[in-house]
Design a protein around this motif. Structure first.
Motif, mmCIF file in Angstrom:
data_model
loop_
_atom_site.group_PDB
_atom_site.id
_atom_site.type_symbol
_atom_site.label_atom_id
_atom_site.label_comp_id
_atom_site.label_asym_id
_atom_site.label_seq_id
_atom_site.Cartn_x
_atom_site.Cartn_y
_atom_site.Cartn_z
ATOM 1 N N LEU A 5 4.422 13.863 1.527
ATOM 2 C CA LEU A 5 5.322 12.718 1.573
ATOM 3 C C LEU A 5 4.562 11.453 1.179
ATOM 4 O O LEU A 5 3.376 11.320 1.503
ATOM 5 C CB LEU A 5 5.895 12.513 2.976
ATOM 6 C CG LEU A 5 6.534 13.721 3.657
ATOM 7 C CD1 LEU A 5 5.551 14.358 4.634
ATOM 8 C CD2 LEU A 5 7.793 13.302 4.392
ATOM 9 N N CYS A 6 5.264 10.536 0.527
ATOM 10 C CA CYS A 6 4.661 9.237 0.279
ATOM 11 C C CYS A 6 5.375 8.190 1.133
ATOM 12 O O CYS A 6 6.528 8.369 1.535
ATOM 13 C CB CYS A 6 4.675 8.861 -1.199
ATOM 14 S SG CYS A 6 6.298 8.686 -1.963
ATOM 15 N N ALA A 7 4.644 7.124 1.402
ATOM 16 C CA ALA A 7 5.163 6.056 2.251
ATOM 17 C C ALA A 7 4.559 4.736 1.799
ATOM 18 O O ALA A 7 3.481 4.712 1.190
ATOM 19 C CB ALA A 7 4.835 6.328 3.714
ATOM 20 N N ALA A 8 5.246 3.641 2.099
ATOM 21 C CA ALA A 8 4.810 2.324 1.645
ATOM 22 C C ALA A 8 4.813 1.330 2.798
ATOM 23 O O ALA A 8 5.665 1.392 3.693
ATOM 24 C CB ALA A 8 5.735 1.815 0.538
ATOM 25 N N ALA A 34 0.861 -1.175 0.000
ATOM 26 C CA ALA A 34 0.000 0.000 0.000
ATOM 27 C C ALA A 34 0.901 1.230 0.000
ATOM 28 O O ALA A 34 1.905 1.270 0.706
ATOM 29 C CB ALA A 34 -0.898 0.018 1.222
ATOM 30 N N ILE A 35 0.534 2.207 -0.811
ATOM 31 C CA ILE A 35 1.281 3.446 -0.889
ATOM 32 C C ILE A 35 0.370 4.584 -0.438
ATOM 33 O O ILE A 35 -0.719 4.757 -0.988
ATOM 34 C CB ILE A 35 1.766 3.737 -2.320
ATOM 35 C CG1 ILE A 35 2.514 2.539 -2.902
ATOM 36 C CG2 ILE A 35 2.634 4.996 -2.336
ATOM 37 C CD1 ILE A 35 3.821 2.228 -2.244
ATOM 38 N N GLY A 53 -0.543 -3.716 2.600
ATOM 39 C CA GLY A 53 -1.444 -2.822 3.307
ATOM 40 C C GLY A 53 -2.817 -2.719 2.670
ATOM 41 O O GLY A 53 -2.995 -2.931 1.473
ATOM 42 N N ILE A 54 -3.803 -2.377 3.498
ATOM 43 C CA ILE A 54 -5.171 -2.118 3.050
ATOM 44 C C ILE A 54 -5.378 -0.616 3.082
ATOM 45 O O ILE A 54 -5.021 0.055 4.047
ATOM 46 C CB ILE A 54 -6.180 -2.814 3.982
ATOM 47 C CG1 ILE A 54 -5.972 -4.328 3.947
ATOM 48 C CG2 ILE A 54 -7.618 -2.457 3.600
ATOM 49 C CD1 ILE A 54 -6.765 -5.077 4.997
#
Length: 122
Positions: free
Chosen positions: A92-95, A33-34, A99-100
């Motif tokens: 910001l992006c995160a991973a 998930a991002i 993930g849901i």
């Protein structure tokens, strides 16, 4: 080691649009998930939107109907329309693995980018 690099931020007038990109390397986004998060000066970081490992999506109420998240190979995009001054922040992006989308804002993320600044002038 996974890495995320954001781009596409800038200065835009209220009512305008921007498209942010989050380019991933060192891992495949298909099973992650991002999420997009933002932090405005003097405020807590908040979740904006997320695309899950099954391509389900989730949006914060403040951006629903204005922002659209999408994925193309190892890049995730955030199309931001009808921007408001309150959208000004570092994005910001995160991973997170497997993930849901609806739970995205509550995970401990595996990888974070360094952010890109969005400034909306009124």
């Amino acid at each position: 080691e996974g890495q995320l690099v954001e781009s596409g931020g800038g200065l835009v007038q209220a009512g305008g649009s921007l498209r942010l990109s989050c380019a991933a390397s060192g891992f495949t986004t298909d099973d992650h998930a991002i999420g997009w998060f933002r932090q405005a000066p003097g405020k807590e970081r908040e979740g904006v939107s997320c695309i899950g490992s099954g391509d389900n999506t989730y949006y914060a109420a403040s951006v629903e109907g204005r922002f659209t998240i999408s994925r193309d190979k190892n890049t995730v995009y955030l199309q931001m329309n009808s921007l408001k001054s309150e959208d000004t922040a570092v994005y910001l992006c995160a991973a997170v693995h497997r993930g849901i989308a609806s739970l995205c804002f509550h995970y401990t993320m595996d990888y974070w980018g360094k952010g890109t600044l969005v400034t909306v002038s009124s």
